[in-house]
Design an enzyme around this catalytic site. Structure first.
Site, short mmCIF file in Angstrom:
data_model
loop_
_atom_site.label_atom_id
_atom_site.label_comp_id
_atom_site.label_asym_id
_atom_site.label_seq_id
_atom_site.Cartn_x
_atom_site.Cartn_y
_atom_site.Cartn_z
N TYR A 137 0.80 -1.23 0.00
CA TYR A 137 0.00 0.00 0.00
C TYR A 137 0.83 1.28 0.00
O TYR A 137 0.42 2.28 -0.56
CB TYR A 137 -0.91 0.05 1.24
N LYS A 188 1.43 -15.38 3.92
CA LYS A 188 1.72 -16.23 2.77
C LYS A 188 3.23 -16.40 2.71
O LYS A 188 3.87 -16.22 1.66
CB LYS A 188 1.13 -15.57 1.50
N ASP A 220 -4.49 -18.28 1.73
CA ASP A 220 -5.42 -19.05 0.89
C ASP A 220 -6.22 -20.03 1.76
O ASP A 220 -7.45 -20.12 1.67
CB ASP A 220 -4.68 -19.77 -0.26
N ASP A 244 -7.09 -6.56 4.01
CA ASP A 244 -8.12 -5.93 3.16
C ASP A 244 -8.99 -7.00 2.53
O ASP A 244 -10.22 -6.92 2.55
CB ASP A 244 -7.44 -5.08 2.08
N ASP A 248 -13.24 -8.42 3.56
CA ASP A 248 -14.42 -8.39 2.69
C ASP A 248 -15.11 -9.75 2.75
O ASP A 248 -16.34 -9.84 2.83
CB ASP A 248 -14.05 -8.06 1.23
C1 IPM Z 1 -10.74 -0.64 2.81
C2 IPM Z 1 -10.71 -0.15 1.40
C3 IPM Z 1 -9.41 0.61 1.13
C4 IPM Z 1 -8.28 -0.33 1.37
C5 IPM Z 1 -9.36 1.25 -0.28
C6 IPM Z 1 -10.50 2.22 -0.49
C7 IPM Z 1 -8.04 1.91 -0.56
O1 IPM Z 1 -10.89 -1.20 0.50
O2 IPM Z 1 -10.68 0.18 3.75
O3 IPM Z 1 -10.82 -1.85 3.03
O4 IPM Z 1 -7.88 -1.07 0.45
O5 IPM Z 1 -7.76 -0.33 2.47
MN MN Z 2 -11.28 -3.12 1.45
#
Ligand code: IPM
Ligand code: MN
Length: 359
Positions: A137, A188, A220, A244, A248
C-alpha cells in the site's frame, strides 16, 4: 459534562447518507448517556476535489488529526483517477496519523444473515487485526518500458520489524481480552518469503503471551477455513493487503457489506471509524444504502471514547432490530437508509434510560 471533538468526513457516493444516520445515532447516544459532542464536518472527497482541485490540505489534515475521533463515510468516485482520492484521504489519514491498527470485527448476530449452511452466531465471531501502515500500500508503483511489450510493473511488499512487532503485539492484547485467547497469524510466507519476518516476530512476541494459544494459516487456507469452519478463527492478525481481502470475505459472513465496521487506531491518536464498504456510487442519493455499517463504526467510536455504556446500548439496539425482525433484510433497498437510522434511534431512546445518567 465531557465533550468529545469529532471530525466528520461524509465523503463520496453513499457516504453522506450513511454518515447522516451515524451522526443521528451518536447524538441520540449523547442525549441518553449525558455527554457532549462537538461535531465538525469536512467536505473533502471527490466533489470537493473536482470543484477546488484540492484533496486534503495540510492544515485540514492537522485539524482532523487533532480531533478525539474521526467518522468517515466512504471515498471513491469514478470521476477521479483510480485510487487518487482514496489514497489522498483514507490512505493519508491512516498513514500520516500512523494509525497502525485496522480492527475489523466479524460478528454474526443472527443465523439468517449468514450465507453459510449450518453456521450461526456461535460460529461466526472473530476479530481481524489488519496491519494498516505498511506493505504494498505505501510503496511506489514502478512501470518500466511502459506501454511496450517489454513492460515491467512492480510495487514491493515491504515490512519493517517495528511495524510488524507493534501490530502483532496489539493482536495478542486483543486476543488476550477475548474469552478464547486464541490468535491466528495469517500470511503467505511460503510464497512471499519476506513475510518470514511475521513468522519470527509472531513466535517471539507470542512467547510473552503464554496464555494465548497460537495458530497459523496461509492466507489461501484462511479463506477456505473462514467458509468451512469460521469457528476455528477467533482473533487473527495479518498484513495490510491480506487484511483488506479477508475482511471483505468476513463481512459477507456477518451479513454483508451493509453491517461490517472498522476502526483505525494507534494508542494516543485520534481513532478513525468507518464502514468496510466503499462509496457505492450507483446507489448515491437514493436513500437505499444500509447505514448499519457506519452505525456499528459509531459504536466502536463510542467504546474508544470511553463511553462504554453508550457503545453497548448502540450494539444492543442494532442487535435487537436484527434478531427481532424489525429489520427484515440487509439487502440494499429493503429498508430506506433513514428508516434504519430512525429504528436505531428509537430503540436507543425508547429503552428505559439509566436513571443514574445525568439529563
Ligand atoms: C478498505 C478499502 C481501502 C483499502 C481502499 C478504499 C483503498 O478497501 O478500507 O478496506 O484497500 O484499504
Ligand atoms: Mn477493502
Amino acid at each position: 459534562m465531557k465533550t468529545h471533538q469529532i471530525a466528520v468526513i461524509p465523503g463520496d457516493g453513499v457516504g453522506p447518507e450513511v454518515v447522516a444516520q451515524g451522526v443521528r445515532v451518536l447524538r441520540a447516544a449523547a442525549e441518553r448517556f449525558g455527554f457532549g459532542l462537538d461535531l465538525h464536518e469536512y467536505p473533502h472527497g471527490t466533489e470537493h476535489w473536482l470543484a477546488r482541485e484540492e484533496i486534503l490540505p495540510d492544515e485540514v489534515f492537522e485539524r482532523i488529526g487533532a480531533a478525539d475521533a474521526i467518522l468517515l463515510g466512504a471515498i471513491g468516485d469514478p470521476r477521479a483517477p483510480v485510487g487518487l482520492i482514496e489514497r489522498g484521504i483514507i490512505g493519508r489519514l491512516r498513514w500520516d496519523l500512523d494509525l497502525y491498527v485496522n480492527l475489523r470485527p466479524i460478528k454474526l448476530l443472527d443465523a439468517r444473515y449468514c450465507p453459510l449452511k449450518g453456521k450461526g452466531p456461535a460460529e461466526v465471531d472473530m476479530v481481524i487485526v489488519r496491519e494498516n501502515t505498511e506493505d504494498v500500500y505505501v510503496q511506489k508503483p514502478v512501470f518500466q518500458n511502459q506501454g511496450s511489450v517489454d513492460e515491467i510493473a512492480s510495487q514491493p511488499m515491504v515490512y519493517s520489524y517495528a511495524g510488524t512487532e507493534r501490530i502483532i503485539r496489539y493482536a495478542f492484547e486483543v486476543a488476550r481480552r477475548r474469552p478464547r485467547r486464541h490468535l491466528t497469524l495469517i500470511d503467505k510466507a511460503n510464497a512471499v518469503r519476506a513475510q518470514d519476518l511475521y513468522t519470527r516476530v509472531f513466535a517471539a512476541v507470542g512467547a510473552e503471551y503464554p496464555d494465548v494459544e497460537r495458530a497459523h494459516l496461509y492466507v489461501d487456507a484462511a479463506c477456505m477455513r473462514m467458509i468451512e469452519s469460521p469457528e476455528s478463527i477467533d482473533t487473527a492478525v495479518t498484513t495490510n493487503l491480506f487484511g483488506d481481502i479477508v475482511t471483505d470475505l468476513g463481512a459477507m459472513l456477518q451479513g454483508g457489506m451493509g453491517v461490517a465496521a472498522s476502526a483505525n487506531l494507534a494508542p494516543g491518536r485520534a481513532g478513525l471509524f468507518e464502514s468496510v464498504h466503499g462509496s457505492f456510487p450507483q446507489a448515491a442519493g437514493r436513500n437505499v444504502a444500509n447505514p448499519l455499517a457506519t452505525i456499528n463504526a459509531c459504536a466502536m467510536m463510542l467504546e474508544f471514547l470511553d463511553e462504554g455504556a453508550a457503545a453497548a446500548a448502540v450494539e444492543t439496539a442494532v442487535a435487537t432490530l436484527l434478531t427481532g425482525g424489525q429489520i427484515r433484510s440487509l439487502e440494499v433497498g429493503e429498508h430506506a437508509t433513514d428508516e434504519i437510522g430512525s429504528l436505531v434511534v428509537e430503540q436507543l431512546l425508547g429503552t428505559v434510560a439509566d436513571p443514574a445518567a445525568p439529563e
